[in-house]
Design a protein around this motif. Structure first.
Motif, PDB file in Angstrom:
ATOM      1  N   GLY B  77       0.771  -1.226   0.000  1.00  0.00           N
ATOM      2  CA  GLY B  77       0.000   0.000   0.000  1.00  0.00           C
ATOM      3  C   GLY B  77       0.807   1.283   0.000  1.00  0.00           C
ATOM      4  N   GLU B  78       2.115   1.186   0.099  1.00  0.00           N
ATOM      5  CA  GLU B  78       2.965   2.379   0.120  1.00  0.00           C
ATOM      6  C   GLU B  78       3.497   2.654  -1.279  1.00  0.00           C
ATOM      7  N   ASP B  79       3.465   3.910  -1.691  1.00  0.00           N
ATOM      8  CA  ASP B  79       3.980   4.279  -3.014  1.00  0.00           C
ATOM      9  C   ASP B  79       5.498   4.130  -3.029  1.00  0.00           C
ATOM     10  N   ILE B  80       6.007   3.231  -3.879  1.00  0.00           N
ATOM     11  CA  ILE B  80       7.457   3.003  -3.857  1.00  0.00           C
ATOM     12  C   ILE B  80       8.229   4.068  -4.616  1.00  0.00           C
ATOM     13  N   TYR B  81       7.539   4.902  -5.403  1.00  0.00           N
ATOM     14  CA  TYR B  81       8.250   5.991  -6.085  1.00  0.00           C
ATOM     15  C   TYR B  81       8.114   7.293  -5.305  1.00  0.00           C
ATOM     16  N   ASP B  82       7.547   7.213  -4.096  1.00  0.00           N
ATOM     17  CA  ASP B  82       7.432   8.394  -3.246  1.00  0.00           C
ATOM     18  C   ASP B  82       8.832   8.891  -2.897  1.00  0.00           C
ATOM     19  N   PRO B  83       9.029  10.206  -2.927  1.00  0.00           N
ATOM     20  CA  PRO B  83      10.376  10.723  -2.614  1.00  0.00           C
ATOM     21  C   PRO B  83      10.859  10.327  -1.221  1.00  0.00           C
ATOM     22  N   ASN B  84       9.921   9.997  -0.318  1.00  0.00           N
ATOM     23  CA  ASN B  84      10.343   9.617   1.029  1.00  0.00           C
ATOM     24  C   ASN B  84      10.816   8.175   1.124  1.00  0.00           C
ATOM     25  N   ILE B  85      10.549   7.409   0.071  1.00  0.00           N
ATOM     26  CA  ILE B  85      10.964   6.005   0.102  1.00  0.00           C
ATOM     27  C   ILE B  85      12.433   5.908  -0.325  1.00  0.00           C
ATOM     28  N   ASP B  86      13.194   5.198   0.477  1.00  0.00           N
ATOM     29  CA  ASP B  86      14.609   5.023   0.144  1.00  0.00           C
ATOM     30  C   ASP B  86      14.758   3.812  -0.773  1.00  0.00           C
ATOM     31  N   VAL B  87      15.387   4.039  -1.906  1.00  0.00           N
ATOM     32  CA  VAL B  87      15.448   2.974  -2.910  1.00  0.00           C
ATOM     33  C   VAL B  87      16.298   1.804  -2.403  1.00  0.00           C
ATOM     34  N   VAL B  88      17.293   2.104  -1.574  1.00  0.00           N
ATOM     35  CA  VAL B  88      18.131   1.034  -1.040  1.00  0.00           C
ATOM     36  C   VAL B  88      17.307   0.124  -0.133  1.00  0.00           C
ATOM     37  N   GLU B  89      16.466   0.732   0.675  1.00  0.00           N
ATOM     38  CA  GLU B  89      15.624  -0.080   1.566  1.00  0.00           C
ATOM     39  C   GLU B  89      14.609  -0.882   0.755  1.00  0.00           C
ATOM     40  N   LEU B  90      14.081  -0.227  -0.295  1.00  0.00           N
ATOM     41  CA  LEU B  90      13.122  -0.929  -1.145  1.00  0.00           C
ATOM     42  C   LEU B  90      13.754  -2.185  -1.740  1.00  0.00           C
ATOM     43  N   ARG B  91      14.998  -2.051  -2.217  1.00  0.00           N
ATOM     44  CA  ARG B  91      15.635  -3.198  -2.872  1.00  0.00           C
ATOM     45  C   ARG B  91      16.011  -4.279  -1.858  1.00  0.00           C
ATOM     46  N   ALA B  92      16.156  -3.889  -0.597  1.00  0.00           N
ATOM     47  CA  ALA B  92      16.377  -4.903   0.425  1.00  0.00           C
ATOM     48  C   ALA B  92      15.084  -5.678   0.679  1.00  0.00           C
ATOM     49  N   ARG B  93      13.952  -5.044   0.382  1.00  0.00           N
ATOM     50  CA  ARG B  93      12.669  -5.732   0.594  1.00  0.00           C
ATOM     51  C   ARG B  93      12.206  -6.457  -0.658  1.00  0.00           C
ATOM     52  N   VAL B  94      12.603  -5.932  -1.829  1.00  0.00           N
ATOM     53  CA  VAL B  94      12.224  -6.553  -3.092  1.00  0.00           C
ATOM     54  C   VAL B  94      13.507  -6.974  -3.805  1.00  0.00           C
ATOM     55  N   GLY B  95      13.865  -8.244  -3.665  1.00  0.00           N
ATOM     56  CA  GLY B  95      15.115  -8.730  -4.243  1.00  0.00           C
ATOM     57  C   GLY B  95      14.937  -9.105  -5.701  1.00  0.00           C
ATOM     58  N   MET B  96      16.073  -9.350  -6.372  1.00  0.00           N
ATOM     59  CA  MET B  96      15.979  -9.646  -7.803  1.00  0.00           C
ATOM     60  C   MET B  96      16.967 -10.723  -8.207  1.00  0.00           C
ATOM     61  N   VAL B  97      16.507 -11.612  -9.084  1.00  0.00           N
ATOM     62  CA  VAL B  97      17.393 -12.616  -9.686  1.00  0.00           C
ATOM     63  C   VAL B  97      17.370 -12.366 -11.183  1.00  0.00           C
ATOM     64  N   PHE B  98      18.549 -12.285 -11.769  1.00  0.00           N
ATOM     65  CA  PHE B  98      18.625 -11.834 -13.160  1.00  0.00           C
ATOM     66  C   PHE B  98      18.657 -13.002 -14.126  1.00  0.00           C
ATOM     67  N   GLN B  99      18.461 -12.637 -15.408  1.00  0.00           N
ATOM     68  CA  GLN B  99      18.397 -13.656 -16.448  1.00  0.00           C
ATOM     69  C   GLN B  99      19.703 -14.448 -16.528  1.00  0.00           C
ATOM     70  N   LYS B 100      20.815 -13.689 -16.517  1.00  0.00           N
ATOM     71  CA  LYS B 100      22.117 -14.352 -16.590  1.00  0.00           C
ATOM     72  C   LYS B 100      22.672 -14.445 -15.179  1.00  0.00           C
ATOM     73  N   PRO B 101      23.110 -15.636 -14.746  1.00  0.00           N
ATOM     74  CA  PRO B 101      23.664 -15.707 -13.384  1.00  0.00           C
ATOM     75  C   PRO B 101      24.801 -14.697 -13.241  1.00  0.00           C
ATOM     76  N   ASN B 102      24.772 -13.912 -12.172  1.00  0.00           N
ATOM     77  CA  ASN B 102      25.816 -12.890 -12.024  1.00  0.00           C
ATOM     78  C   ASN B 102      26.395 -12.866 -10.617  1.00  0.00           C
ATOM     79  N   PRO B 103      26.984 -13.997 -10.187  1.00  0.00           N
ATOM     80  CA  PRO B 103      27.619 -13.970  -8.861  1.00  0.00           C
ATOM     81  C   PRO B 103      28.770 -12.972  -8.857  1.00  0.00           C
ATOM     82  N   PHE B 104      29.061 -12.418  -7.678  1.00  0.00           N
ATOM     83  CA  PHE B 104      30.233 -11.560  -7.565  1.00  0.00           C
ATOM     84  C   PHE B 104      31.479 -12.425  -7.741  1.00  0.00           C
ATOM     85  N   PRO B 105      32.533 -11.881  -8.318  1.00  0.00           N
ATOM     86  CA  PRO B 105      33.759 -12.676  -8.428  1.00  0.00           C
ATOM     87  C   PRO B 105      34.473 -12.786  -7.084  1.00  0.00           C
TER      88      PRO B 105
END
Ligand SMILES: Nc1ncnc2c1ncn2[C@@H]1O[C@H](COP(=O)(O)OP(=O)(O)OP(=O)(O)O)[C@@H](O)[C@H]1O
Ligand SMILES: [Mg+2]
Lengths: 437, 259
Positions: B77-105
């Motif tokens: 229910g919270e607007d994720i593009y709201d200026p008060n929302i921190d994008v870093v915190e959002l990405r900690a709550r909404v994780g992502m797995v990409f098409q190509k495996p991209n482990p850190f070296p």
């Protein structure tokens, strides 16, 4: 190419097409040949360069010296025994006389024989004064004792031994006379005259006498400058590149900055010298001839190289790594410093070392800020007057005496050795830190 | 399928979402809800905007300069593009797995612990060890790598790398996991393992997955959204979409008549 297709009257079993394989392989072979020729061409000139420099310069690493039993005779050094009241006495004493006396004794010359003693005196370098003085000052117990010492022979003796003089011309037109040659032969015969490793070349400063001239001041000056270049241009260059590459918005302004940085890398180095003269010396009032100013000028010159290399290294880090970091909630800063920069580090290091090597060989801007000075004493701080290796080469190349020709090449060998060490370090670091993904 | 009888909670919702790349519009106003603890599959022909929509959900589109997002997108229910929302915190709550495996070296261990470390989720080395084991078990990779945790993650096989990336995503305990064609670089066996894993992850996480494989969508998802040319054609229970779609375009796509 219809005729290559099988027609019904042909008895072709497998259907083969002419797809130009022959020409393709021929083209590849031709290209490989061109490549090999290009490499051979490059290697030939490298070998030529090394050969001329080394063949001319290797003798600079040997310096003719005379073995003498020197008595630190108090009646010569300090006849009135006043050295306790006047410490200058030890510094100003007539040391050459000690060496000359030892040489007369060795050659069996009568000290009263003016012609013979004059010829013998000229065999010993004027540098013997500092050599013997430093011995006695650092060890006062030597007074009235006899010590076996290798004393530098004069530049003329050295040149004669190394075959730099044409000894077949008439005696009156030679710097070294027949009686001196005879003395040298006698010294050589009993092993008292020989070429010894020339440590002075690495420790001495400027000198008008070739046998006591060395690149010591130049090496210290160059080392100070490299340190200053490293400490200023590496952090500034890396910070600028990271900002431009990772944080700056892509707009007209950053495009202009980009073009300008690329232009700066192509600006002739002498222009940086003029800039340094105007800004650091005339405006900021820094001392002339100081390695500090030289280092700052070279930093300005190296900065674009480092920025370009660092940006290329940052660009080469795959976007998937950035996405991975951001995707688990790393901030942009964390993404850059935890992932992107470590992966770019080998490229940054290589670029930095190549930039440093460039700066080490740079001469023109240093001439303008007065580093082309005759500096005898080793600079204690970067604020003291100093020279640099390439400038020393430039100065020696302008000297008239034959003995400076070998020193010029000797200094080039030393400079090339430093450059080789730096470039090998660059390759080593790249191999060591290179990671695959 | 008894969980479909209760009305599930809406986890993320888009309302009138439009996305532009420069002047070009890639998404033309989409309303799409994603329910909690369900797998929602996004299907549709290439270039229709599935990845674009997925990247809106954790604002990965922010990293593309020319990309502009309009409309309302919410998480709980919270607007994720709201200026008060921190994008870093959002990405900690909404994780992502990409098409190509991209482990850190880096090592397998560091790959997993990086997220928890930067978010301060672990107090000690022991905590980190627990997280590593839990995440790797969660991603079905523990048995294969437990003896080589300090070896580089890039030395694993493609399928193992992708599961490592899933483990890395769940190590920060997100609420939603976005997956963009997570199996497209994997062979059928690795795909089967990841699909099974998605089924298990659904018990704890809300999952949105983009896929080009109709069978995969049918196997792993509860709801399916069909995209076409930047529009949402329809969204419904997966079963309904695959057996009785209301739109002809959906029918044509899933039966392979275009796409
Ligand atoms: N970074 C970008 N810059 C400009 N246009 C983009 C960018 N990314 C995607 N687009 C455009 O947006 C549209 C949607 O792309 P998107 O990647 O979302 O498609 P997709 O449905 O994921 O396709 P696929 O199944 O092939 O992955 C396409 O027309 C594409 O060309
Ligand atoms: Mg896509």
């Amino acid at each position: 190419m219809a005729d290559t297709f099988p027609t019904d009257n042909n008895t072709v079993a497998p259907r083969r097409r002419d797809i130009g394989l022959k020409q393709r392989y021929a083209a590849e072979r031709r290209f490989q040949l061109y490549g090999k020729l290009a490499i051979a061409f490059g290697l030939f000139f490298l070998a030529l360069l090394l050969w001329t420099v080394v063949s001319k310069g290797y003798t600079a690493f040997l310096q003719t010296s005379i073995n003498l039993d020197i008595t630190f005779d108090e009646t010569v050094i300090d006849p009135k025994n006043e050295r306790n009241e006047n410490p200058m006495k030890l510094l100003t004493a007539n040391y050459p006389k000690l060496a000359e006396a030892a040489l007369y004794q060795k050659l069996g010359i009568d000290p009263k024989d003016k012609a013979q003693t004059k010829a013998a005196d000229a065999l010993i370098s004027k540098g013997a004064r500092t050599q013997l003085r430093d011995m006695l000052v650092s060890n006062p117990d030597l007074m009235n004792k006899t010590q076996n010492v290798w004393v530098l022979a004069s530049g003329e003796v050295d040149s004669a031994i190394k075959g730099q003089f044409d000894l077949s011309v008439d005696e009156s037109r030679r710097k070294i006379k027949d009686n001196q040659l005879e003395m040298m032969d006698r010294l050589k015969a009993d092993g008292s005259l020989e070429g010894r490793f020339n440590t002075g070349l690495f420790t001495n400063g400027g000198s008008s006498r070739p046998e006591t001239a060395g690149v010591g001041v130049a090496i210290i000056g160059s080392a100070y400058m490299m340190l200053i270049v490293l400490l200023t241009s590496l952090p500034i260059g890396v910070a600028a590149s990271i900002y431009l590459e990772e944080f700056a918005p892509k707009n007209k302004l950053t495009d202009i900055i980009e073009v300008n940085i690329n232009n700066l890398a192509a600006v002739p180095s002498i222009v940086y010298g003029l800039l340094g003269l105007a800004v650091f010396i005339n405006f900021a009032g820094m001392p002339r001839s100081a390695s500090l100013v030289g280092g700052l000028v070279l930093s300005l010159m190296t900065l674009p190289t480092i920025i370009i290399a660092t940006r290329a290294a940052l660009k080469a880090v795959p976007p998937s790594i950035r996405a991975a970091a951001l995707g688990i909630g790393a901030s942009k800063n964390q993404m850059v410093f935890h992932h992107v920069l470590p992966l770019a580090a080998p490229g940054v290091l290589t670029g930095t070392i190549i930039g440093l090597a460039q700066a080490l060989g740079e001469t023109a801007p240093l001439l303008l800020i007065g580093m082309v000075a005759f500096v005898v004493d080793a600079p204690a701080t970067p604020l003291d007057p100093a020279t640099a290796l390439p400038v020393q080469i430039f100065m020696w190349a302008n000297e008239a005496e034959r003995a400076f020709v070998e020193r010029t090449s000797g200094a080039i060998i030393i400079l090339l050795a430093f450059l080789a060490v730096m470039n090998i370090t660059a390759i080593f670091l790249r191999r060591r830190f290179e990671r695959r993904w | 399928m008894n969980d479909e009888s209760k009305t599930p909670k809406v986890k993320m919702a888009g309302k009138g979402v439009e996305v532009f790349y420069g002047a070009k519009q890639a998404i033309n106003g989409i309303d799409l809800e994603v329910y909690e603890r369900q797998v929602t599959a996004l299907i549709g022909p290439s270039g229709c905007g599935k990845s674009t929509y997925l990247r809106c959900l954790n604002r990965m589109n922010d990293t593309i300069d020319i990309c502009k997002v309009k409309g309302l997108l919410t998480l709980d229910g919270e607007d994720i593009y709201d200026p008060n929302i921190d994008v870093v915190e959002l990405r900690a709550r909404v994780g992502m797995v990409f098409q190509k495996p991209n482990p850190f070296p880096k090592s397998i261990y560091e790959n997993i612990t990086y997220g928890p470390r930067i978010h301060g989720l672990a107090k000690s080395k022991a905590d980190l060890d627990v997280i590593v084991e839990k995440s790797l078990r969660g991603a079905g990779l523990w048995e294969e790598v437990k003896d080589r945790l300090l070896e580089p993650g890039t030395g694993l096989s493609g399928g193992q790398q992708q599961r490592l990336c899933i483990a890395r995503a769940i190590a920060v305990q997100p609420e939603v996991i976005l997956m963009d064609e997570p199996c497209s670089a994997l062979d059928p066996i690795a795909t089967a393992i990841v699909e099974e894993l998605i089924g298990e992850l659904r018990e704890q996480y809300t999952i949105v997955i983009v896929t080009h494989s109709m069978q995969q969508a049918a196997r792993v998802s509860q709801r399916t959204a069909m995209f076409h040319l930047g529009d949402l054609v329809e969204v419904d229970d997966t079963e309904t979409i695959f057996t009785n779609p209301s739109e002809k375009r959906t029918q044509d796509y899933i039966t392979g008549r275009f796409g």
